[in-house]
Design a protein around this motif. Structure first.
Motif, mmCIF file in Angstrom:
data_model
loop_
_atom_site.group_PDB
_atom_site.id
_atom_site.type_symbol
_atom_site.label_atom_id
_atom_site.label_comp_id
_atom_site.label_asym_id
_atom_site.label_seq_id
_atom_site.Cartn_x
_atom_site.Cartn_y
_atom_site.Cartn_z
ATOM 1 N N ALA A 1 7.828 9.076 10.038
ATOM 2 C CA ALA A 1 7.575 10.050 11.244
ATOM 3 C C ALA A 1 5.876 9.906 11.691
ATOM 4 C CB ALA A 1 7.784 11.446 10.659
ATOM 5 N N ASP A 2 5.292 9.867 10.582
ATOM 6 C CA ASP A 2 3.876 9.712 10.847
ATOM 7 C C ASP A 2 3.571 8.314 11.901
ATOM 8 O OD1 ASP A 2 3.219 11.824 9.415
ATOM 9 O OD2 ASP A 2 2.681 10.671 7.639
ATOM 10 N N ALA A 3 4.269 7.181 11.259
ATOM 11 C CA ALA A 3 4.034 6.172 12.522
ATOM 12 C C ALA A 3 4.505 6.368 13.673
ATOM 13 C CB ALA A 3 4.835 4.856 11.889
ATOM 14 N N LEU A 4 5.576 7.097 14.032
ATOM 15 C CA LEU A 4 6.097 7.169 15.192
ATOM 16 C C LEU A 4 5.307 8.339 16.049
ATOM 17 C CD1 LEU A 4 9.956 7.535 14.649
ATOM 18 C CD2 LEU A 4 8.834 5.650 15.669
ATOM 19 N N GLY B 1 0.878 -1.300 -0.030
ATOM 20 C CA GLY B 1 0.070 -0.083 0.048
ATOM 21 C C GLY B 1 0.929 1.367 -0.003
ATOM 22 N N ALA B 2 0.402 2.225 0.882
ATOM 23 C CA ALA B 2 1.114 3.433 0.708
ATOM 24 C C ALA B 2 2.488 3.647 1.491
ATOM 25 C CB ALA B 2 0.273 4.596 1.758
ATOM 26 N N TYR B 3 2.750 2.494 2.280
ATOM 27 C CA TYR B 3 4.293 2.117 2.689
ATOM 28 C C TYR B 3 5.019 1.678 1.482
ATOM 29 C CZ TYR B 3 2.042 2.183 7.374
ATOM 30 O OH TYR B 3 1.364 2.521 8.518
ATOM 31 N N LEU B 4 4.831 1.086 0.677
ATOM 32 C CA LEU B 4 5.512 0.521 -0.532
ATOM 33 C C LEU B 4 5.802 1.747 -1.522
ATOM 34 C CD1 LEU B 4 7.058 -1.664 -2.118
ATOM 35 C CD2 LEU B 4 4.870 -2.164 -3.064
ATOM 36 N N ALA C 1 6.949 1.509 12.006
ATOM 37 C CA ALA C 1 7.897 2.232 11.612
ATOM 38 C C ALA C 1 9.272 1.875 11.658
ATOM 39 C CB ALA C 1 7.735 3.430 12.751
ATOM 40 N N LEU C 2 9.581 0.920 12.710
ATOM 41 C CA LEU C 2 10.669 0.197 12.822
ATOM 42 C C LEU C 2 11.107 -0.782 11.769
ATOM 43 C CD1 LEU C 2 10.583 -0.612 16.647
ATOM 44 C CD2 LEU C 2 11.791 1.140 15.525
ATOM 45 N N ALA C 3 9.833 -1.584 11.118
ATOM 46 C CA ALA C 3 9.795 -2.065 9.785
ATOM 47 C C ALA C 3 10.415 -1.328 8.575
ATOM 48 C CB ALA C 3 8.700 -3.107 9.620
ATOM 49 N N LEU C 4 9.858 -0.204 8.577
ATOM 50 C CA LEU C 4 10.317 0.573 7.302
ATOM 51 C C LEU C 4 11.745 1.225 7.489
ATOM 52 C CD1 LEU C 4 7.026 3.079 7.234
ATOM 53 C CD2 LEU C 4 7.757 1.214 5.611
ATOM 54 N N GLY D 1 5.691 18.706 2.539
ATOM 55 C CA GLY D 1 4.941 17.836 3.442
ATOM 56 C C GLY D 1 4.420 16.203 3.179
ATOM 57 N N SER D 2 3.246 16.117 2.769
ATOM 58 C CA SER D 2 2.670 14.683 2.388
ATOM 59 C C SER D 2 2.531 14.829 0.739
ATOM 60 C CB SER D 2 1.596 14.481 3.072
ATOM 61 O OG SER D 2 0.531 15.157 2.815
ATOM 62 N N SER D 3 2.756 15.979 -0.095
ATOM 63 C CA SER D 3 2.585 15.666 -1.278
ATOM 64 C C SER D 3 3.570 14.959 -2.217
ATOM 65 C CB SER D 3 2.644 17.102 -1.884
ATOM 66 O OG SER D 3 4.162 17.844 -1.768
ATOM 67 N N VAL D 4 4.564 14.659 -1.512
ATOM 68 C CA VAL D 4 5.365 13.679 -2.136
ATOM 69 C C VAL D 4 5.812 12.614 -1.195
ATOM 70 C CG1 VAL D 4 7.834 13.354 -3.199
ATOM 71 C CG2 VAL D 4 6.781 15.456 -3.429
ATOM 72 N N PRO D 5 5.237 11.156 -1.564
ATOM 73 C CA PRO D 5 5.602 10.283 -0.693
ATOM 74 C C PRO D 5 6.912 9.678 -0.527
ATOM 75 C CG PRO D 5 4.691 9.493 -2.782
ATOM 76 C CD PRO D 5 4.705 10.931 -2.883
ATOM 77 N N LEU D 6 7.396 9.699 0.928
ATOM 78 C CA LEU D 6 8.677 9.359 1.165
ATOM 79 C C LEU D 6 8.613 8.475 2.416
ATOM 80 C CD1 LEU D 6 10.491 12.738 0.787
ATOM 81 C CD2 LEU D 6 10.463 11.164 -0.769
ATOM 82 N N VAL D 7 9.537 7.813 2.478
ATOM 83 C CA VAL D 7 9.548 6.816 3.501
ATOM 84 C C VAL D 7 9.723 7.318 5.055
ATOM 85 C CG1 VAL D 7 11.882 6.014 3.049
ATOM 86 C CG2 VAL D 7 10.302 4.534 4.269
ATOM 87 N N THR D 8 10.711 8.505 4.695
ATOM 88 C CA THR D 8 11.027 9.064 6.153
ATOM 89 C C THR D 8 9.843 9.781 6.678
ATOM 90 O OG1 THR D 8 11.790 10.798 4.726
ATOM 91 C CG2 THR D 8 13.632 9.340 5.483
ATOM 92 N N LEU D 9 9.067 10.428 5.828
ATOM 93 C CA LEU D 9 7.801 11.179 6.297
ATOM 94 C C LEU D 9 6.948 10.108 6.785
ATOM 95 C CD1 LEU D 9 7.106 13.741 3.301
ATOM 96 C CD2 LEU D 9 8.510 13.622 5.501
ATOM 97 N N GLN D 10 6.871 8.725 6.076
ATOM 98 C CA GLN D 10 5.876 7.695 6.827
ATOM 99 C C GLN D 10 6.328 7.073 8.023
ATOM 100 O OE1 GLN D 10 2.915 6.340 5.524
ATOM 101 N NE2 GLN D 10 2.958 7.207 3.759
#
Length: 321
Positions: free
Chosen positions: A276-279, A97-100, A291-294, A265-274
């Motif tokens: 941060a959201d998970a944490l 999904g969004a994480y990938l 977040a640790l899996a990412l 912000g969230s307009s460009v999907p990046l793993v670091t932003l994901q």
């Protein structure tokens, strides 16, 4: 006239008499020297003890967080009971999904910005190395050292004030009417190049200085053009250093967070932003460790890139030594 015996010069017959009358060496002197206690060799500390502080700091700064990340990435919490168990659910979720999408977006952004940074940095570094002006060389290298560490929120603010929707250059050049937007993939790539190109200049300059002038002269004497020299001699020798610079730039862009968070912000999907959201808790119940899996996915991607670089680094060491 006969000289008295006292006034006659010493002869071979009288020499032994005088030598016999010389004071004999004290017999105690050799005895004292032989009786001295020999000096003991100083105690030498084993060489490996010198690296113990470094190993300790490395273990605390990298080993403990790495173990915590591994343990958390494989720990799955039950959304009902909250009990934890080991499994692969977090890793499976991080690749869906969004994480990938975020992971692939970070890889794409890092690869594109690192590739452009390698080419632009190589050209700029070559111009600096071949320049006859020592002042220009020092100015470029000093500026590169400063700009390579300029990032985060200040860099994002500078680009927003310059190329944002109401930025100075945007209004002066009417870039908004031409379809320009800073808050996208292209604008973020441009912002990353601001610190990636200077970093590449600092990285590749020593390798360019290691190219021997005899190689170029020999190639030109044998009828090679400058383009052929670069294709068959210089670039093969510089290939490991260029790949190393790409790895360094890729890692810097892949791990960057503050610039992207403040600018797009969230307009460009990046793993670091994901991450941060998970944490921050913006995940479903039971997915707190995604977040640790990412983070583990990022480590694996960086490890794959380094696996390509290390064999080539040993090859170039023989030529540039």
């Amino acid at each position: 006239m006969t000289l008295p015996a006292s006034a006659r010069p010493a002869t071979a017959a009288t020499a032994p008499t005088r030598r016999a009358q010389a004071p004999a060496a004290s017999p105690a002197t050799p005895g004292k020297r032989r009786g001295r206690t020999p000096l003991r060799a100083p105690f030498r500390t084993p060489a490996w003890l010198a690296v113990v502080p470094l190993l300790a700091v490395t273990a605390l700064a990298f080993g403990v967080p790495a173990l915590a990340m591994l343990a958390g990435a494989f720990t799955v919490k039950d959304p009902v009971t909250g009990a934890g168990s080991y499994g692969l659910d977090n890793l499976a979720t991080s690749l869906q999904g969004a994480y990938l999408t975020a992971l692939l977006g970070s890889v794409e952004l890092s690869a594109v910005s690192a590739g452009i940074g390698v080419v632009a940095g190589l050209l700029l570094a070559q111009a600096v190395v071949t320049s006859r002006s020592e002042a220009l060389r020092q100015a470029v290298l000093t500026a590169s050292g400063v700009l390579a560490n300029f990032g985060g929120v200040p860099l994002a603010f500078a680009f927003v004030a310059t190329l944002g929707n109401a930025g100075f250059l945007t209004r002066k050049l009417d870039l908004a009417d031409k379809g320009w937007t800073l808050y996208g993939f292209t604008g973020l790539t441009l912002a990353y190049l601001y610190f990636l190109i200077p970093l590449m200049v600092l990285t590749i300059t020593p390798a360019l200085e290691g190219l021997r002038s005899q190689w170029r002269e020999a190639a030109l004497d044998n009828g090679a053009t400058p383009a052929q020299y670069w294709r068959h001699v210089a670039l093969p020798v510089l290939a490991p250093s260029l790949l190393g610079g790409f790895v360094l730039l890729f890692g810097s862009a892949f791990a960057a967070y503050a610039t992207a968070a403040a600018m797009v912000g969230s307009s460009v999907p990046l793993v670091t932003l994901q991450i941060a959201d998970a944490l921050a808790g913006n995940v479903m119940v039971g997915q707190e460790n995604v977040a640790l899996a990412l983070s583990l996915d990022m480590v694996l991607v960086a490890g794959l890139v380094m696996a390509v670089y290390l064999p080539l680094q040993r090859r170039s060491a023989r030529w540039l030594a």
